[in-house]
Design an enzyme around this catalytic site. Structure first.
Site, PDB file in Angstrom:
ATOM      1  N   GLY A 101       0.812  -1.227   0.000  1.00 39.43           N
ATOM      2  CA  GLY A 101       0.000   0.000   0.000  1.00 39.43           C
ATOM      3  C   GLY A 101       0.832   1.258   0.000  1.00 39.43           C
ATOM      4  N   GLY A 103       2.521   3.658   1.540  1.00 37.91           N
ATOM      5  CA  GLY A 103       3.039   3.866   2.894  1.00 37.91           C
ATOM      6  C   GLY A 103       3.527   5.278   3.121  1.00 37.91           C
ATOM      7  NE  ARG A 104       8.716   6.323   0.426  1.00 39.12           N
ATOM      8  CZ  ARG A 104      10.010   6.484   0.284  1.00 39.12           C
ATOM      9  NH1 ARG A 104      10.592   7.470   0.915  1.00 39.12           N
ATOM     10  NH2 ARG A 104      10.694   5.689  -0.472  1.00 39.12           N
ATOM     11  CG  ASP A 136      10.025   7.944   8.188  1.00 39.91           C
ATOM     12  OD1 ASP A 136       9.728   7.547   7.040  1.00 39.91           O
ATOM     13  OD2 ASP A 136      11.116   8.476   8.457  1.00 39.91           O
ATOM     14  N   GLY A 137       6.835   7.204   6.666  1.00 36.90           N
ATOM     15  CA  GLY A 137       6.018   7.929   5.687  1.00 36.90           C
ATOM     16  C   GLY A 137       6.715   9.135   5.072  1.00 36.90           C
ATOM     17  NE  ARG A 201       1.390   2.311  -6.612  1.00 36.89           N
ATOM     18  CZ  ARG A 201       2.612   2.813  -6.525  1.00 36.89           C
ATOM     19  NH1 ARG A 201       3.647   2.014  -6.632  1.00 36.89           N
ATOM     20  NH2 ARG A 201       2.799   4.091  -6.304  1.00 36.89           N
ATOM     21  CG  ASP A 273       5.359  -3.073  -4.739  1.00 36.15           C
ATOM     22  OD1 ASP A 273       5.996  -4.074  -5.094  1.00 36.15           O
ATOM     23  OD2 ASP A 273       5.852  -2.157  -4.048  1.00 36.15           O
ATOM     24  CG  ASN A 274       7.831  -0.422  -7.015  1.00 39.98           C
ATOM     25  OD1 ASN A 274       6.981   0.143  -6.333  1.00 39.98           O
ATOM     26  ND2 ASN A 274       8.997  -0.791  -6.538  1.00 39.98           N
TER      27      ASN A 274
HETATM   28  P1  AMP Z   1       9.167   0.738  -2.566  1.00 40.92           P
HETATM   29  O1  AMP Z   1      10.230  -0.315  -2.489  1.00 40.92           O
HETATM   30  O2  AMP Z   1       9.672   2.139  -2.425  1.00 40.92           O
HETATM   31  O3  AMP Z   1       8.294   0.578  -3.763  1.00 40.92           O
HETATM   32  O4  AMP Z   1       8.237   0.542  -1.286  1.00 40.92           O
HETATM   33  C1  AMP Z   1       7.656  -0.663  -0.927  1.00 40.92           C
HETATM   34  C2  AMP Z   1       6.613  -0.426   0.128  1.00 40.92           C
HETATM   35  O5  AMP Z   1       7.200   0.190   1.281  1.00 40.92           O
HETATM   36  C3  AMP Z   1       5.479   0.482  -0.294  1.00 40.92           C
HETATM   37  O6  AMP Z   1       4.313   0.004   0.309  1.00 40.92           O
HETATM   38  C4  AMP Z   1       5.882   1.822   0.272  1.00 40.92           C
HETATM   39  O7  AMP Z   1       4.786   2.660   0.493  1.00 40.92           O
HETATM   40  C5  AMP Z   1       6.543   1.411   1.578  1.00 40.92           C
HETATM   41  N1  AMP Z   1       7.517   2.408   2.045  1.00 40.92           N
HETATM   42  C6  AMP Z   1       8.739   2.679   1.507  1.00 40.92           C
HETATM   43  N2  AMP Z   1       9.337   3.667   2.207  1.00 40.92           N
HETATM   44  C7  AMP Z   1       8.487   4.033   3.188  1.00 40.92           C
HETATM   45  C8  AMP Z   1       8.533   5.007   4.241  1.00 40.92           C
HETATM   46  N3  AMP Z   1       9.575   5.815   4.438  1.00 40.92           N
HETATM   47  N4  AMP Z   1       7.465   5.081   5.049  1.00 40.92           N
HETATM   48  C9  AMP Z   1       6.398   4.283   4.884  1.00 40.92           C
HETATM   49  N5  AMP Z   1       6.292   3.360   3.937  1.00 40.92           N
HETATM   50  C10 AMP Z   1       7.326   3.228   3.090  1.00 40.92           C
HETATM   51 MG    MG Z   2       6.790   1.311  -4.518  1.00 43.77          MG
END
Ligand code: AMP
Ligand code: MG
Length: 524
Positions: A101, A103-104, A136-137, A201, A273-274
């Site tokens: 989901g 997350g940030r 931390d979002g 996605r 998810d990307n």
């Molecule tokens: P990513 O590898 O950047 O595509 O992130 C994978 C998952 O981790 C996704 O659900 C993002 O929203 C979550 N995520 C990555 N970095 C953060 C962050 N700093 N705070 C909260 N969620 C994160």
């Molecule tokens: Mg992502």
């Protein structure tokens, strides 16, 4: 700031999480959770894209207003915005990871511009959501600047991508362990406002399939077709419509990855998810640009072991990801054969697109298969570029300067990184250029036309990792002029820009092993 008009179909037409409180949790039976951005100490505009502002109907005065930095830093909402975080899952590095989901990321709303186009505005780094898990979002300036810069550069290169409106410094520090080596340090924080017709996605569909929430899966598919693939909505039979849609997703993904291979872009984290349902480059993290041509290179330190997401593997990974999407939607399509056919077609479409693009890069009028084929010649070239440690961007750009009647290595002086590696391939490379010269002359494109085709397919300026890092170093010291100049250069990546030669230079030696230039991590 001028008023933007919003029409928030995603939250209006799809079911949301009934729970209103912002705490981390599994979210069932919903496509999103409503959540407000968390305000930051002192939102300050660092950079913006005039093209994206224009698309949205904003002018420079709007962007430079105090309200703009507040809204796009997450401290205020405009009337009509309805912020939410989307629920999705995903396969990470080949394994099902369950609920992920936004997350940030927080979508502010779907803006409708003067032409009636729908553009979703999404903040990245705007604070925690129900999907933030252990994090931390927030996002650091380093990674936000990289996303802002690269998404705009990709657009100007002609690669399908999400866009970026703005980069806003938060005035707050964010602690990150950049290389995951036990050395966390505070870094300046920032928020990017990214913009796309849709941020849906593959993982948005996978999460419902994984939970057996078929009714919701069906709703999301039909919503996506209606909102984001209107040309397909006319097909009245639901199963046929959904199959057409999957075929279209396969087609777009094939074209997308062919472009990445054309320009030397390595995404770095091709988790499902990307993967954008629209076939856009999405979620710029530890991505990288190929300097010396190396199909095995991955910029992502987390990927260094398996090299799953290495440059040369991207077409196969995209196919694997589409396979996961096919599995996810199968329960509502209920037929296997058409999904399998679409997956098989992916490879054909990708190969055809890739050949079309390589044909332009090499200055050919057509791609020859069979006898004396161009596939073989291209494979031979790739081997030589890798063995000789030759800069991909410079090599292809300067290929247009080779006289096919008298080929020489002179145009490529700047393309080599290592004299010994150069010496090892010179003779063979010259042989390749001679064969290619003969091929080009027989092929018959008029010289001027050939040159124009080649210069239009082979960029001179790409956002090389070290260039982005220099802009980051300056911006972290309060100077965003380097970013501004770089963004300006990258607006016309195929045009010679006198006085800006340094932006076309190969990676300098200091950047070979420097974190941020050759090694990147997901820590952002
Ligand atoms: P990513 O590898 O950047 O595509 O992130 C994978 C998952 O981790 C996704 O659900 C993002 O929203 C979550 N995520 C990555 N970095 C953060 C962050 N700093 N705070 C909260 N969620 C994160
Ligand atoms: Mg992502």
């Amino acid at each position: 700031m001028r008023a933007l008009r919003f029409d928030n179909r995603f939250v209006r037409e799809l079911p949301g999480d009934p729970e209103a409180e912002n705490h981390v949790r599994p979210v069932h039976g919903a496509c999103y959770s409503r959540v407000q951005p968390t305000p930051v100490r002192s939102p300050t505009l660092l950079a913006w894209s005039r093209e994206v502002a224009q698309i949205l109907g904003l002018d420079e005065a709007d962007v430079r207003s105090a309200e703009f930095a507040r809204v796009f830093g997450g401290n205020a909402l405009l009337p009509g915005m309805a912020p939410y975080a989307a629920c999705y899952g995903g396969h990470q590095f080949g394994n099902w990871a369950g609920q992920l989901g936004d997350g940030r990321a927080i979508t502010l709303g779907e803006s409708i511009n003067a032409r009636g186009e729908r553009w979703e505005l999404q903040l990245k780094g705007a604070g925690p959501t129900p999907y933030s898990r252990h994090a931390d979002g927030r996002a650091v300036l380093r990674s936000s600047l990289r996303e802002f810069l690269c998404s705009e550069a990709m657009h100007h290169l002609g690669v399908p991508t999400t866009r970026a409106l703005s980069l806003v410094a938060t005035g707050e520090q964010v602690v990150r362990d950049m290389l995951y080596d036990g050395n966390p340090r505070p870094e300046p924080g920032a928020v990017v406002c990214r913009v796309a017709p849709s941020f849906i996605r593959f993982g948005n569909f996978e999460i419902f399939a994984s939970r057996g929430e078929e009714a919701l899966l069906e709703r999301l598919i039909d919503f996506t077709i209606a909102r984001d693939f209107p040309a397909l909505a006319a097909e009245p039979a639901p199963a046929a419509r959904r199959i057409r849609w999957f075929e279209e997703v396969c087609r777009r993904t094939a074209v997308l990855v062919a472009h990445w291979m054309r320009v030397g872009f390595v995404h770095g984290v091709m988790n499902t998810d990307n993967m954008s349902i629209l076939g856009l480059t999405i979620d710029y993290g530890p991505y990288g640009w190929v300097d010396d041509f190396d199909p095995d290179w991955t910029p992502n330190t987390t990927d260094a072991g398996g090299r799953r997401y290495r440059f040369g593997n991207q077409p196969y990974i995209a196919h694997w990801n589409l396979w996961q999407l096919a599995n996810a939607i199968h329960p509502v399509v209920r037929e296997e054969a058409p999904l399998e056919r679409a997956l098989a077609a992916y490879a054909d479409i990708h190969d055809a697109e890739y050949r079309r693009m390589m044909q332009a890069k090499l200055g050919l009028a057509q791609w020859r298969t069979g006898e004396g084929d161009d596939d073989g010649a291209l494979a031979r070239l790739h081997k030589l570029l890798a063995a000789g440690e030759v800069d991909m961007t410079i090599f292809f750009r300067r290929l247009a300067d080779v006289d096919p009647a008298v080929p020489s290595l002179l145009p490529f002086d700047e393309a080599f990184y290592d004299p010994a590696r150069r010496a090892a391939v010179e003779t063979e490379l010259l042989g390749w250029l001679r064969d290619h010269g003969a091929r080009v002359l027989a092929d018959g494109l008029p010289a001027a036309e050939r040159r124009a085709v080649m210069l239009g397919a082979n960029p001179l300026y790409v956002p090389r990792n070290y260039l982005a890092q220099q802009a980051i170093d300056a911006a972290e010291n309060g100077d965003s002029s380097e970013l501004e100049t770089l963004l300006e250069v990258l607006r016309r990546p195929y045009d010679e820009q006198p006085g800006r030669e340094r932006f076309a230079a190969r990676r300098p030696d200091w950047a070979r092993n420097r974190p941020g230039c050759s090694m990147l991590s997901c820590s952002s």
